[in-house]
Motif scaffolding. Structure first.
Motif, PDB file in Angstrom:
ATOM      1  N   PHE A  65     -51.874   8.985 108.428  1.00 52.76           N
ATOM      2  CA  PHE A  65     -51.479   9.971 108.231  1.00 52.76           C
ATOM      3  C   PHE A  65     -52.042  10.477 109.876  1.00 52.76           C
ATOM      4  CE2 PHE A  65     -54.058   8.587 104.857  1.00 52.76           C
ATOM      5  CZ  PHE A  65     -53.823   9.525 103.903  1.00 52.76           C
ATOM      6  N   CYS A  66     -51.083  12.067 110.565  1.00 50.35           N
ATOM      7  CA  CYS A  66     -50.768  12.062 111.426  1.00 50.35           C
ATOM      8  C   CYS A  66     -50.788  13.146 111.527  1.00 50.35           C
ATOM      9  CB  CYS A  66     -49.513  11.343 111.838  1.00 50.35           C
ATOM     10  SG  CYS A  66     -50.391  12.263 113.805  1.00 50.35           S
ATOM     11  N   LEU A  67     -51.769  14.015 112.041  1.00 53.00           N
ATOM     12  CA  LEU A  67     -51.739  15.913 112.375  1.00 53.00           C
ATOM     13  C   LEU A  67     -50.477  16.647 113.531  1.00 53.00           C
ATOM     14  CD1 LEU A  67     -55.560  16.511 112.971  1.00 53.00           C
ATOM     15  CD2 LEU A  67     -54.003  17.418 110.992  1.00 53.00           C
ATOM     16  N   PHE A  68     -49.632  15.658 113.939  1.00 54.42           N
ATOM     17  CA  PHE A  68     -48.433  15.912 114.797  1.00 54.42           C
ATOM     18  C   PHE A  68     -46.998  15.752 113.890  1.00 54.42           C
ATOM     19  CE2 PHE A  68     -50.255  14.840 119.218  1.00 54.42           C
ATOM     20  CZ  PHE A  68     -51.360  15.759 119.292  1.00 54.42           C
ATOM     21  N   ASP A  69     -46.471  16.249 114.592  1.00 57.02           N
ATOM     22  CA  ASP A  69     -45.218  16.479 113.852  1.00 57.02           C
ATOM     23  C   ASP A  69     -44.136  16.459 114.331  1.00 57.02           C
ATOM     24  OD1 ASP A  69     -43.653  16.661 111.184  1.00 57.02           O
ATOM     25  OD2 ASP A  69     -43.781  19.685 111.661  1.00 57.02           O
ATOM     26  N   CYS A  70     -43.865  15.032 115.493  1.00 56.99           N
ATOM     27  CA  CYS A  70     -42.947  14.194 115.686  1.00 56.99           C
ATOM     28  C   CYS A  70     -41.720  14.126 115.016  1.00 56.99           C
ATOM     29  CB  CYS A  70     -43.141  13.508 116.477  1.00 56.99           C
ATOM     30  SG  CYS A  70     -44.397  13.743 117.326  1.00 56.99           S
ATOM     31  N   GLN A  71     -40.667  14.795 115.503  1.00 58.25           N
ATOM     32  CA  GLN A  71     -39.773  14.792 114.645  1.00 58.25           C
ATOM     33  C   GLN A  71     -38.570  13.450 114.274  1.00 58.25           C
ATOM     34  OE1 GLN A  71     -38.364  18.149 112.900  1.00 58.25           O
ATOM     35  NE2 GLN A  71     -40.819  17.940 113.904  1.00 58.25           N
ATOM     36  N   TYR A  72     -38.992  12.391 115.341  1.00 59.35           N
ATOM     37  CA  TYR A  72     -38.050  11.823 115.352  1.00 59.35           C
ATOM     38  C   TYR A  72     -39.206  10.315 114.727  1.00 59.35           C
ATOM     39  CZ  TYR A  72     -41.577  11.334 119.251  1.00 59.35           C
ATOM     40  OH  TYR A  72     -42.317  11.267 120.104  1.00 59.35           O
ATOM     41  N   CYS A  73     -40.140  10.643 114.585  1.00 52.42           N
ATOM     42  CA  CYS A  73     -40.666   9.730 113.912  1.00 52.42           C
ATOM     43  C   CYS A  73     -41.927   9.523 111.983  1.00 52.42           C
ATOM     44  CB  CYS A  73     -42.635  10.056 114.279  1.00 52.42           C
ATOM     45  SG  CYS A  73     -43.959   8.837 114.108  1.00 52.42           S
ATOM     46  N   VAL A  74     -41.550   8.463 111.673  1.00 47.75           N
ATOM     47  CA  VAL A  74     -41.855   8.468 110.169  1.00 47.75           C
ATOM     48  C   VAL A  74     -42.417   9.034 109.818  1.00 47.75           C
ATOM     49  CG1 VAL A  74     -42.383   6.620 110.124  1.00 47.75           C
ATOM     50  CG2 VAL A  74     -40.701   6.667 108.358  1.00 47.75           C
ATOM     51  N   ASN A  75     -43.843   9.429 110.614  1.00 48.80           N
ATOM     52  CA  ASN A  75     -45.450   8.945 110.062  1.00 48.80           C
ATOM     53  C   ASN A  75     -45.760  10.768 110.537  1.00 48.80           C
ATOM     54  OD1 ASN A  75     -45.597   6.581 109.111  1.00 48.80           O
ATOM     55  ND2 ASN A  75     -45.423   6.171 111.956  1.00 48.80           N
ATOM     56  N   ARG A  76     -44.304  11.914 110.690  1.00 45.61           N
ATOM     57  CA  ARG A  76     -45.027  13.257 110.923  1.00 45.61           C
ATOM     58  C   ARG A  76     -45.967  13.890 110.119  1.00 45.61           C
ATOM     59  NH1 ARG A  76     -40.138  12.595 109.465  1.00 45.61           N
ATOM     60  NH2 ARG A  76     -39.291  14.452 108.702  1.00 45.61           N
ATOM     61  N   ARG A  77     -46.375  14.744 110.263  1.00 43.78           N
ATOM     62  CA  ARG A  77     -47.159  14.983 109.190  1.00 43.78           C
ATOM     63  C   ARG A  77     -46.010  15.518 107.905  1.00 43.78           C
ATOM     64  NH1 ARG A  77     -48.238  19.604 112.701  1.00 43.78           N
ATOM     65  NH2 ARG A  77     -46.808  21.597 111.889  1.00 43.78           N
ATOM     66  N   SER A 111     -52.041   4.342 116.785  1.00 46.67           N
ATOM     67  CA  SER A 111     -52.249   5.092 115.106  1.00 46.67           C
ATOM     68  C   SER A 111     -51.694   6.108 114.847  1.00 46.67           C
ATOM     69  CB  SER A 111     -53.889   5.660 115.244  1.00 46.67           C
ATOM     70  OG  SER A 111     -54.451   6.222 114.516  1.00 46.67           O
ATOM     71  N   GLY A 112     -51.378   6.852 113.866  1.00 43.72           N
ATOM     72  CA  GLY A 112     -51.585   8.337 113.881  1.00 43.72           C
ATOM     73  C   GLY A 112     -52.446   9.230 114.400  1.00 43.72           C
ATOM     74  N   ILE A 113     -52.737  10.490 114.591  1.00 45.07           N
ATOM     75  CA  ILE A 113     -53.639  11.118 114.967  1.00 45.07           C
ATOM     76  C   ILE A 113     -54.520  11.711 114.137  1.00 45.07           C
ATOM     77  CG2 ILE A 113     -54.224  13.271 116.791  1.00 45.07           C
ATOM     78  CD1 ILE A 113     -52.928  10.440 118.528  1.00 45.07           C
ATOM     79  N   ILE A 114     -55.565  11.123 113.776  1.00 48.74           N
ATOM     80  CA  ILE A 114     -55.972  11.543 112.468  1.00 48.74           C
ATOM     81  C   ILE A 114     -57.716  12.472 113.256  1.00 48.74           C
ATOM     82  CG2 ILE A 114     -55.789  10.566 110.191  1.00 48.74           C
ATOM     83  CD1 ILE A 114     -58.038   8.813 111.208  1.00 48.74           C
ATOM     84  N   GLU A 182     -46.356  18.694 119.513  1.00 54.59           N
ATOM     85  CA  GLU A 182     -47.939  18.639 120.321  1.00 54.59           C
ATOM     86  C   GLU A 182     -47.758  17.654 121.450  1.00 54.59           C
ATOM     87  OE1 GLU A 182     -46.508  17.936 116.785  1.00 54.59           O
ATOM     88  OE2 GLU A 182     -47.959  19.553 115.710  1.00 54.59           O
ATOM     89  N   LYS A 183     -46.960  17.008 121.409  1.00 55.66           N
ATOM     90  CA  LYS A 183     -47.505  16.455 122.929  1.00 55.66           C
ATOM     91  C   LYS A 183     -47.047  16.812 124.325  1.00 55.66           C
ATOM     92  CE  LYS A 183     -46.799  11.690 120.872  1.00 55.66           C
ATOM     93  NZ  LYS A 183     -45.861  10.257 120.123  1.00 55.66           N
ATOM     94  N   GLU A 184     -47.767  16.738 125.116  1.00 56.63           N
ATOM     95  CA  GLU A 184     -46.568  17.016 127.006  1.00 56.63           C
ATOM     96  C   GLU A 184     -46.624  16.106 127.658  1.00 56.63           C
ATOM     97  OE1 GLU A 184     -48.308  21.321 128.048  1.00 56.63           O
ATOM     98  OE2 GLU A 184     -49.475  19.983 128.237  1.00 56.63           O
TER      99      GLU A 184
END
Ligand code: SF4
Lengths: 419, 309
Positions: A65-77, A111-114, A182-184
């Motif tokens: 589960f993840c709150l972020f939406d990193c486009q390259y990531c299979v787990n993005r929300r 972990s995904g960010i929850i 969401e990342k910096e």
């Protein structure tokens, strides 16, 4: 959900992290002690999956589960993938079970960010704490550091983990902004800076301890350890247009400024639910391989990223970066192996660091002959135009680089004549 | 027997292990017997002391004290010889003891290059040491323990077939690793048992140990966590990166038979080749019901990173 189903989802979700190393931990043994596990600095690959990658650690996410939406990531929300979440106890149980059966040497937990970055980091720390304190586990632990988490938590994570890693993923501000909103970069760098300080300080203390050993056996009297295996990071290759020169310069900067132990390169593999703009092509494995070669030249051979790529662009896929450099610097060759500095011998394509040391040892005993290079199993056909020995000079030393390159990349006959 | 007059007579010397070889070699060197005059045999010499009886002036093997006549050799060279001796020569390869004796002879004559990797003999020694190190590493990596829990209590049992004499190198490693958990390793040659505090080596391996280890390996399903490990192995594989060559380079096929996951490999490869290679995701995971999440807010005491500045 059954444990086995969670495992299948959360291992699948974690495979995009290329690192599975279990090296660099201090010497630990459980002989005659309660608990389990050892380390001796050397990593162990307990298996290899059919992709040729080493299985050294149980590499899982605590949750995808993840709150972020990193486009390259299979787990993005926004990705429509099955989701699961382990309890910390379940991860501990799996780690100990696999470890006893000798299928792994430790745990790599991410972990995904929850809920919040702090909450997520705390959950991961709970697993590591339970392993180390409740179960006296002395195997390897690699924890993902969440850059946005409270520095106090990174502090605690480093006390249990052998290695910490915060992934850069994309080395430029613009690609990060488009693909991982969401990342910096600044936050990631400051987390790395913080970890570097703590690692350096712990190393200093450890050196002090070594010089003035503390008499007490109480571990509290000894310098606290902090991620003794150092920190690492990962960059994705081929998800956007970032070129190899930018990637390598960024790696060089990370090695220098944060003293990273390793930078991993992960060829972007197509993911389900692919967002627009991301490639669907097969992962650029050869490009990734060349980046690892170049990275090794930067870390261990004293090359600069700018030497390997003097203009924007990518590494040559056809030949390895050391040979490419040598072909572009014909004036520095051939190198006389009986006279040259070790650093220059190391720049000869086809001669590795171990052979350099052996040649230096040998020339203290006697002059180096061509036959020695055969005995040391140097890559002769690559090396031949670039070296001089007591009884050998390359006949084709004056050959121009284009023709030399052609002859080196042309398919070789199975058996080559010696000269 | 007078050592000087007999140095040219042919000798037969036996050695079961490195320490025995070392002792025999020391005596032969002191008697000045050149390598071509010695025939080395593997094994016990209790039957033909006639040929190899030590010169009277030499101390018995149990004596450890250094004497003025002792042969001096560097620590590194000794480690090289000792570890190269673990190598089991294949057909057509030089046997271990004559090779070692020739190198030692040359070394004592002042030929320091004898142990260098570019030397004809030194090269063989280094290659053997390398192969031995690699095999010890294989044992650390690919040995699989199976859990047993019955009237004898909880213990971990493994069957392993090392290609060289590395059983003790493996045993030391697992004693460090497993702490108080008892374990047993059986091999076609010897066996070793760890009771939580001491190692018990047996040569040859007792039949009961062999049976227990082989049964555990053949009925891996009896261990309840076997299925979990196999699931992990399948899920951590990235079908989009299929690379048979690299895998077999690192994990030679001879080990697959005894790996808890070895039999999965061919079907994983076949599946990847037939379509599964398009994505990194394991296909069974893709078949499960998915769940996209609503945009949520990060609960944090600090403001979330601004994404639109
Ligand atoms: S933070 Fe980004 S990279 Fe990490 S799991 Fe979430 S979406 Fe994936």
């Amino acid at each position: 959900m059954e444990l086995i189903d969670k495992l299948s989802i959360l291992a699948d979700a974690a495979k995009y992290d290329a690192s599975c190393a279990s090296s660099g931990a201090p010497k630990r043994s459980s002989r005659g002690k309660a608990g389990l596990g050892s380390s001796d600095g050397m990593g162990i690959c307990h298996s290899f999956t059919p992709d040729g990658r080493c299985v050294s650690l149980l590499k899982v996410l605590l949750t995808n589960f993840c709150l972020f939406d990193c486009q390259y990531c299979v787990n993005r929300r926004s990705s429509n993938v099955p989701r699961a979440r382990f309890t910390p106890e379940e991860v501990v149980r799996l780690t100990l079970s696999f470890y006893r059966r000798n299928t792994i040497s430790g745990l790599f937990l991410s972990s995904g960010i929850i809920r919040s970055s702090d909450y997520t980091m705390e959950q991961m720390i709970q697993v590591a704490r339970s392993l180390r304190e409740t179960h006296q586990f002395r195997g390897y632990i690699h924890l993902k550091a969440i850059p946005e988490a409270d520095p106090k938590l990174l502090e605690e994570a480093g006390r249990y983990a052998d290695r910490l890693s915060a992934n850069i993923e994309l080395p430029t501000l613009t690609s990060l902004k488009t693909l991982a909103p969401e990342k910096e970069l600044g936050t990631i760098h400051s987390a790395m800076g913080h970890m570097r300080q703590r690692i350096d300080a712990a190393n200093d203390d450890a050196r002090q301890d070594a010089r003035h050993p503390v008499r007490s056996n109480n571990p509290k009297r000894q310098a606290p350890r902090y991620a003794p295996g150092g920190q690492s990071t990962q960059m994705i290759v081929g998800a956007d247009a970032t070129d190899d020169r930018t990637i390598l310069q960024s790696a060089q900067h990370l090695y220098r400024d944060f003293r990273l132990k390793r930078v991993y390169y992960s060829a972007f593999s197509p993911i389900p639910e692919r967002p627009a703009g991301l490639p669907q092509a097969a992962p650029p494995l050869l490009r990734e391989h060349r980046l690892y070669q170049a990275d090794f030249l930067i870390r261990s051979y004293g090359f600069q990223a700018e030497e390997l790529l003097n203009a924007p662009g990518n590494l040559d896929l056809e030949i390895d970066p050391k040979l490419a450099w040598a072909l572009a610097h014909r004036n520095d060759f051939p190198v006389d192996l009986n006279r040259a500095e070790p650093a220059m011998i190391a720049r000869v394509p086809g001669i590795g660091l171990r052979s350099v040391q052996r040649l230096i040892d040998l020339r203290r005993l006697r002059r180096i002959r061509y036959q020695d290079l055969v005995a040391l199993r140097c890559r002769l056909d690559t090396m031949r135009p670039f070296v001089i020995t007591q009884d050998y000079r390359p006949a084709d030393a004056n050959l121009d680089s284009t023709r030399l390159r052609q002859s080196l990349t042309a398919p070789q006959p199975a058996q080559m004549a010696l000269w | 027997m007078n050592p000087d007059s007999s140095s040219m007579a042919p000798r037969i010397a036996h050695a079961r292990d490195f320490d025995e070889w070392r002792e025999r070699a020391r005596r032969l060197l002191m008697a000045g017997v050149p390598p071509p005059n010695v025939t080395w045999r593997d094994g016990d010499d209790s039957h033909d002391d006639l040929f190899s009886s030590p010169p009277a002036s030499v101390k018995p093997p149990s004596s450890r004290e250094p004497s003025s006549t002792s042969i001096r050799i560097g620590r590194e060279q000794l480690a090289l010889l000792r570890n190269a001796a673990r190598y089991r020569s294949g057909k057509g390869e030089q046997a271990r003891w004559p090779l070692l004796y020739r190198v030692l002879w040359r070394w004592v004559q002042g030929d320091a290059a004898a142990t260098h990797p570019a030397d004809a003999d030194g090269r063989v020694l280094h290659q053997r040491w390398h192969a031995v190190k690699r095999e010890a590493h294989h044992m650390h990596a690919f040995l699989r323990f199976h859990r047993r829990d019955d009237a004898l209590g909880e213990r971990y049992v493994a069957w392993f077939e090392p290609a060289h004499d590395v059983l003790d190198l493996g045993a030391e490693h697992f004693a460090d690793r497993m702490g108080g958990s008892p374990w047993l390793i059986a091999t076609p040659e010897g066996g070793v048992h760890w009771n939580g505090s001491t190692l018990d080596y047996r040569f040859p391996c007792p039949a009961a140990w062999t049976t227990e280890a082989r049964t555990a390996a053949e009925r891996a399903n009896a261990d309840e966590d076997h299925a979990l490990w196999r699931t992990y192995f399948v899920s951590t594989f990235n079908p989009a990166r299929l690379n048979h060559k690299v895998m077999t380079q690192h994990m030679p096929q001879r080990f697959w038979r005894h790996l808890s996951e070895g039999d999965l490999i061919p079907s994983m490869e076949a599946k990847a080749r037939h379509g599964g290679q398009r994505l990194a995701q394991e296909s069974s995971v893709g078949q499960r019901k998915g769940k996209a999440l609503p945009p949520g807010r990060l609960a944090s005491h600090r403001p979330p990173p601004a994404s639109d500045d």
